[in-house]
Design an enzyme around this catalytic site. Structure first.
Site, short mmCIF file in Angstrom:
data_model
loop_
_atom_site.label_atom_id
_atom_site.label_comp_id
_atom_site.label_asym_id
_atom_site.label_seq_id
_atom_site.Cartn_x
_atom_site.Cartn_y
_atom_site.Cartn_z
N SER A 1 0.82 -1.22 0.00
CA SER A 1 0.00 0.00 0.00
C SER A 1 0.84 1.25 0.00
O SER A 1 1.74 1.40 0.82
CB SER A 1 -0.88 0.12 1.25
N HIS B 1 -9.89 -1.55 -9.11
CA HIS B 1 -8.88 -2.42 -8.49
C HIS B 1 -8.52 -3.58 -9.40
O HIS B 1 -8.25 -4.68 -8.94
CB HIS B 1 -9.39 -2.98 -7.15
N HIS C 1 -5.26 -9.76 -1.00
CA HIS C 1 -5.21 -9.88 0.46
C HIS C 1 -6.27 -10.87 0.94
O HIS C 1 -7.36 -10.94 0.38
CB HIS C 1 -5.48 -8.53 1.13
N TYR D 1 -7.99 -10.55 3.57
CA TYR D 1 -9.16 -9.83 4.09
C TYR D 1 -10.18 -9.45 3.01
O TYR D 1 -11.32 -9.13 3.30
CB TYR D 1 -8.76 -8.57 4.89
N GLU D 2 -9.74 -9.50 1.75
CA GLU D 2 -10.67 -9.18 0.67
C GLU D 2 -11.64 -10.34 0.41
O GLU D 2 -12.61 -10.18 -0.33
CB GLU D 2 -9.90 -8.90 -0.63
N ALA E 1 3.08 -2.22 3.87
CA ALA E 1 2.92 -1.21 4.90
C ALA E 1 2.57 -1.96 6.18
O ALA E 1 1.83 -2.93 6.14
CB ALA E 1 1.78 -0.27 4.52
N MET F 1 -1.14 -7.14 7.24
CA MET F 1 -2.20 -8.01 6.69
C MET F 1 -1.83 -8.66 5.36
O MET F 1 -2.70 -9.10 4.62
CB MET F 1 -3.48 -7.19 6.51
N SER F 2 -0.53 -8.71 5.06
CA SER F 2 -0.14 -9.31 3.77
C SER F 2 1.15 -10.11 3.95
O SER F 2 1.48 -10.52 5.06
CB SER F 2 0.07 -8.20 2.73
N ASN G 1 2.73 3.49 10.64
CA ASN G 1 2.05 4.04 11.83
C ASN G 1 2.50 3.24 13.04
O ASN G 1 2.91 2.09 12.91
CB ASN G 1 0.52 3.89 11.67
N HIS H 1 -6.54 4.45 7.75
CA HIS H 1 -5.81 4.11 6.54
C HIS H 1 -5.10 5.34 5.95
O HIS H 1 -4.06 5.21 5.28
CB HIS H 1 -6.75 3.48 5.51
N1 HPA Z 1 -1.86 -3.08 11.34
C1 HPA Z 1 -2.00 -3.97 10.34
N2 HPA Z 1 -1.71 -3.67 9.09
C2 HPA Z 1 -1.23 -2.46 8.82
C3 HPA Z 1 -1.06 -1.49 9.82
C4 HPA Z 1 -1.38 -1.82 11.15
O1 HPA Z 1 -1.25 -1.03 12.10
N3 HPA Z 1 -0.57 -0.37 9.22
C5 HPA Z 1 -0.45 -0.67 7.90
N4 HPA Z 1 -0.85 -1.93 7.65
#
Ligand code: HPA
Length: 275
Positions: A32, A63, A85, A87-88, A115, A214-215, A238, A250
């Site tokens: 991302s 997408h 992903h 989660y998708e 990310a 998440m990847s 973050n 996000h």
């Molecule tokens: N958690 C999970 N996935 C992420 C995060 C997070 O804080 N930041 C970017 N991808």
């Protein structure tokens, strides 16, 4: 021939038809906010996911996703513009299908980027981390569950070198050359799409995780299975949930991704040059 092998070979054959006999040095999966690098690929051949037999295709407008195949830093790369992903809603087998297609196409090195939320309190957003190991305890789903394709890899396969020591050493030396202070640590997989709770992040820290995301982990497992050398790099976008007294969003992830884009892409390109 088993069904998966047939599908992989059909997908591979279609891509081969578009790129001829080009030898592929590396596969590149951009996380991302880090996707711009695909635009720097020279003489690109674009292959839409929707045209590749058996490839997962996103139904979300905008997408679509495609492969960008061409030259970057003197190396032939196959870059996924858009990854799948868990989660998708994709099955783990679908999430890793492109990695297995890379194997069929003769790719030797796989660079996975993402990310991630920063669990390690002595680091900060914007830091880049070389993944030296991962933890996946949050779902028992494994991409290699089910029938094993012996042609791809072993039923029970080693994960102790899933993140290739030589590629890690290379990434460190390139970072040093570039004056980039790079971190190294453990990435923990969370299925998402909810961000983690503060308690989950505290638990993850106790378990030894430095970053949450998440990847990457499903892809790294599939790569280890079929013998692709993998390098994983996380951008800490973050501080993970509960570390700072503020909610997660996000926007923050994308904003930090944008800020480190330059040093991140310089690092990846430096690594490619020497791969
Ligand atoms: N958690 C999970 N996935 C992420 C995060 C997070 O804080 N930041 C970017 N991808």
């Amino acid at each position: 021939m088993q069904d998966l092998m047939r599908k992989l070979k059909e997908a591979g054959a279609y891509i081969r038809k578009q790129i001829g006999d080009m030898q592929l040095d590396a596969g590149l999966v951009l996380g991302s906010g880090l996707g711009d690098m695909a635009q720097e690929i020279k003489n690109p051949v674009f292959v839409d996911y929707k045209d590749i037999p058996h490839f997962p295709v996103s139904t979300v407008p905008g997408h679509a996703g495609r492969l960008v195949i061409g030259e970057l830093e003197g190396k032939n790369v196959l870059c996924m513009q858009g990854r799948f992903h868990f989660y998708e809603g994709w099955g783990m087998d679908q999430v890793v299908f492109p990695v297995q297609v890379m194997k069929i196409l003769g790719v030797k090195n796989l660079i996975l980027t993402n990310a991630a939320g920063c669990i390690n309190k002595s680091w900060k957003p914007g830091d880049l981390m070389i993944i030296n190991d991962h933890i996946k305890l949050t779902t028992s789903e494994n991409p290699m569950r089910g029938h094993n394709e012996e042609e791809l890899g072993l039923r029970f396969f080693d994960m102790s070198r899933a993140y290739d020591p030589d590629l890690i050493a290379l990434a460190k030396s390139v970072a040093k050359e570039q004056g980039l202070e790079i971190k190294e640590g453990v990435y923990m997989f969370f299925a998402g799409p909810s961000f983690e709770t503060p308690a989950e992040i505290r638990a993850a820290r106790i378990l030894g995780a430095d970053a949450a995301g998440m990847s990457t982990v499903p892809e790294a497992i599939a790569a280890a299975h079929c013998g692709l050398k993998t390098l994983g790099i996380s951008c800490m976008t973050n501080m993970a949930a509960g570390i700072l007294d503020q909610p997660l969003g996000h926007d923050e992830v994308l904003e930090t991704g944008l800020k480190v884009k330059k040093s991140f892409s310089a690092l990846i390109k430096g690594i490619l040059r020497k791969i």
